[in-house]
Design an enzyme around this catalytic site. Structure first.
Site, mmCIF file in Angstrom:
data_model
loop_
_atom_site.group_PDB
_atom_site.id
_atom_site.type_symbol
_atom_site.label_atom_id
_atom_site.label_comp_id
_atom_site.label_asym_id
_atom_site.label_seq_id
_atom_site.Cartn_x
_atom_site.Cartn_y
_atom_site.Cartn_z
ATOM 1 N N GLY A 1 0.803 -1.215 0.000
ATOM 2 C CA GLY A 1 0.000 0.000 0.000
ATOM 3 C C GLY A 1 0.836 1.264 0.000
ATOM 4 N N GLU B 1 -5.181 -8.619 -6.812
ATOM 5 C CA GLU B 1 -4.865 -8.320 -5.411
ATOM 6 C C GLU B 1 -3.710 -7.330 -5.352
ATOM 7 O OE1 GLU B 1 -3.789 -10.605 -1.205
ATOM 8 O OE2 GLU B 1 -4.133 -11.759 -3.040
ATOM 9 N N LEU B 2 -3.910 -6.219 -4.674
ATOM 10 C CA LEU B 2 -2.938 -5.127 -4.639
ATOM 11 C C LEU B 2 -1.588 -5.599 -4.115
ATOM 12 C CD1 LEU B 2 -2.460 -2.042 -5.003
ATOM 13 C CD2 LEU B 2 -3.107 -1.785 -2.593
ATOM 14 N N ASP B 3 -0.535 -5.327 -4.888
ATOM 15 C CA ASP B 3 0.852 -5.608 -4.500
ATOM 16 C C ASP B 3 1.083 -7.072 -4.136
ATOM 17 O OD1 ASP B 3 1.467 -2.915 -4.853
ATOM 18 O OD2 ASP B 3 1.046 -2.411 -2.766
ATOM 19 N N ALA B 4 0.346 -7.977 -4.750
ATOM 20 C CA ALA B 4 0.445 -9.388 -4.389
ATOM 21 C C ALA B 4 0.676 -10.298 -5.590
ATOM 22 C CB ALA B 4 -0.818 -9.831 -3.645
#
Length: 288
Positions: free
Chosen positions: A205, A230-233
């Site tokens: 984030g 999925e954010l940053d995943a």
């Protein structure tokens, strides 16, 4: 003039004879193998391989190579294959916001001839970096996103029209500070490369350097990965770290981190251009 080289990335359940069969197929069709690297994940029992061969004198026309390989191996071995050719230059779009360090590094490598790639456009949500694009003679396209995000769908439709018109193969997010929609991700699966300014999975984030400072960590890092829902995943391609001390402030962490970010991102882009990355589940196999 040579005909270039064919490159196959493949994975399948591991069993005896696969490498022999694949190399024999290339050899009996008069292909000269110039690169072969393979890895077996013993936990999953799965073979991963990259093989590259010269097309001069190869008996099968390039338009039919994928079909021939799938006919022989797809059902027999449960094999997934991806075919590309060394003389087909990928076309890369760069997305940026206001920070220039990653953009300058990418464009400097491009101008120096380090990469066999074309960059037909740079996309941004701000005007700030137009002067950089002008320095390198690359068209710069800006679509501003409203503070309430009410025009995001309209902006992405315009961006997608541009990407299609420019026949873009993959996208690099060079500190582009916007979330990519599920629709764009679906259009370019494992072909959108992001740089995140932390050693993922730590500090996802916003403001990861400030998070790192508050936590009192002794190293900070940068991570380049493929973008997923999925954010940053998404699958991690490249990472690196630098040591810090109690004397560092959030501002000094940002300065140290920027050096890492541009290097890590460029390493990831290099491997993608060279067709040396295989994704499986949420991981990557990155060949040397």
């Amino acid at each position: 003039m040579t005909e270039g080289k064919a490159i196959i990335l493949l994975h399948c359940p591991d069993r005896q004879g696969i490498i022999t069969d694949v190399t024999a197929f290339i050899t009996r069709n008069h292909g000269n193998i110039v690169y072969l690297d393979q890895y077996v994940d013993t936990l999953d029992g799965r073979l991963f391989m990259r093989i590259e061969w010269e097309l001069d004198g190869f008996r099968i026309p390039r338009a039919h190579i994928k079909e021939a390989i799938d006919d022989l191996f797809a059902e027999r071995y449960g094999m997934y294959t991806s075919l590309s050719f060394s003389d087909e230059r990928p076309r890369m779009a760069i997305f940026v916001s206001k920070m220039s360090h990653c953009l300058y590094d990418l464009l400097a490598r491009y101008r120096a001839g380090e990469w066999e790639v074309d960059i037909p456009c740079i996309v941004s949500n701000h005007e700030d970096l137009r002067f950089v694009a002008d320095q390198f003679g690359i068209p710069f396209h800006v679509w501003s996103i409203a503070p309430d995000k009410s025009n995001r769908a309209e902006v992405e439709r315009a961006e997608m029209d541009l990407l299609h018109a420019e026949r873009i193969n993959f996208i690099v997010l060079a500190r582009y500070m916007q979330v990519i929609s599920d629709e764009m991700i679906a259009e370019y699966p494992h072909h959108i490369i992001n740089i995140h300014h932390s050693f993922l999975p730590a500090f996802i984030g916003a403001k990861p350097y400030h998070q790192a400072y508050e936590r009192g960590v002794k190293i900070i890092g940068a991570t380049s990965h493929y973008v997923t829902r999925e954010l940053d995943a998404g699958p991690i391609i490249e990472q690196d770290v630098v040591r810090i001390t109690h004397k560092d402030t959030p501002d000094s962490l940002v300065l140290k981190g920027r050096d890492l970010e541009k290097i890590v991102l460029s390493r990831a882009v290099t491997k993608h251009i060279e067709r040396k990355i295989l994704t499986y589940k949420n991981r990557t196999i990155v060949f040397g």
